[in-house]
Design an enzyme around this catalytic site. Structure first.
Site, short mmCIF file in Angstrom:
data_model
loop_
_atom_site.label_atom_id
_atom_site.label_comp_id
_atom_site.label_asym_id
_atom_site.label_seq_id
_atom_site.Cartn_x
_atom_site.Cartn_y
_atom_site.Cartn_z
N LYS A 146 -7.36 5.97 -16.86
CA LYS A 146 -8.32 4.85 -16.77
C LYS A 146 -8.75 4.38 -18.17
CE LYS A 146 -11.54 2.08 -15.14
NZ LYS A 146 -11.20 0.78 -14.57
N LYS A 155 -18.82 1.20 -23.00
CA LYS A 155 -18.78 2.66 -22.72
C LYS A 155 -17.35 3.14 -22.64
CE LYS A 155 -18.52 3.80 -18.59
NZ LYS A 155 -18.58 4.05 -17.15
#
Ligand code: NAD
Length: 280
Positions: free
Chosen positions: A164, A233
């Site tokens: 991811k 993030k």
């Protein structure tokens, strides 16, 4: 029975999708307003984390800290043999720690981050990247298939998160690269509306030009459901991972710096960042 914790831009449409498929989940979020929205979408709202306990609990939380806090409340009450599918995007090392904590409690933990956004969650067409025990995945695959059209087992615990982070670092980099290239075209006299059909019929295309630019930037809607803060993030996590494994990043690090420097606040839609690069 499925428990679902975290009812934000992703968790809420997951709840609606599961309910529409005949599996209304027990839903919990620390924000009562989100619980009310999930109830309206067909979920079964519960008043505490413990009440969301179920043989399969799906997490959709912002970061490692939120996952740690939820696990602390959930593990003491989960039945042995339960499976946690954590669709949050978090640090792969944290995923490994969480998996060990869960194992001590007799619970399987899978890192199951997703791609496809809020629309994919609503339609059940997410791509899910899984790290962890294959047998545990086999047990919950039919339920996860209700929200994810493609479930890819990547490797051991943490491998889903690594996949991811690699994916989102590429997305972030493609978006900045596309914005700079489109700015070049525009300044040279060919605007995005003329360039995009060409690029998307040629070899320079990417999701940045095929999806983000037409759907959310050129349209002016900026309503993808993914915030600039969450992308920042993800970039930070990817950069930390690169430092940990000594994988040099040059181009991607420059793109990451552009994300950090952009004026778009963390709660803005992430597409504002490439739009600002284009306009700079
Ligand atoms: P969000 O900020 O919209 O939602 C997070 C929800 O978690 C909020 O409703 C919040 O109240 C709740 N929450 C936070 N801490 C909690 C706690 N301790 N206990 C209970 N509830 C808590 O985030 P999102 O956009 O839905 O994303 C969720 C995760 O999925 C993130 O890790 C994100 O990086 C990832 N993700 C998002 C997208 C997207 O398009 N939005 C796509 C893929 C992956």
């Amino acid at each position: 029975m499925i428990g679902l914790i975290g009812l934000g831009n992703m968790g809420l449409p997951m709840a609606g999708r599961l309910a529409a498929e005949g599996h209304p989940p027990r839903v919990f979020d620390r924000d009562p307003a989100r619980r009310a929205l999930a109830a309206a979408a067909g979920g079964q709202p519960v008043q505490s984390l413990a009440d969301a306990a179920a043989p399969l609990v799906i997490l959709s939380l912002p970061d490692d800290r939120a996952v740690a806090s939820v696990l602390a409340g959930l593990l003491p009450v989960l039945p042995r043999g339960a499976v946690i599918a954590d669709t949050s995007t978090i640090d792969p090392m944290a995923a490994r720690r969480f998996c060990a904590d869960c194992a001590t409690a007799g619970v399987a933990y899978l890192d199951t981050p997703v791609s496809g956004g809020a629309a994919g969650a609503a339609a059940g067409t997410l791509a899910m990247m899984v790290g962890g025990d294959r047998a545990a995945l086999g047990a919950v695959r039919p339920a996860l298939s209700l929200i994810a059209a493609r479930i890819l087992h990547v490797g051991d615990t943490g491998a889903g998160q690594i996949a991811k982070l690699v994916n989102n670092l590429l997305v972030a980099t493609h978006l900045v690269a596309a914005a700079e290239a489109l700015r070049l075209g525009a300044r040279a006299g060919v605007p995005p509306e003329a360039l995009l059909p060409v690029i998307n019929a040629a070899s320079g295309r990417s999701a940045a030009t095929e999806v983000n630019w037409p759907r959310w930037i050129a349209s002016g809607t900026f309503d993808s459901g993914f915030s600039a803060g969450l992308m920042r993030k993800d970039i930070s996590l990817a950069m930390e991972l690169a430092a940990t494994v000594a994988a040099p990043l040059d181009l991607c690090a420059r793109a990451g710096a552009a994300w950090a420097a952009a004026a778009a606040p963390d709660d803005a839609d992430f597409n504002h960042v490439p739009a600002q690069v284009f306009g700079a």
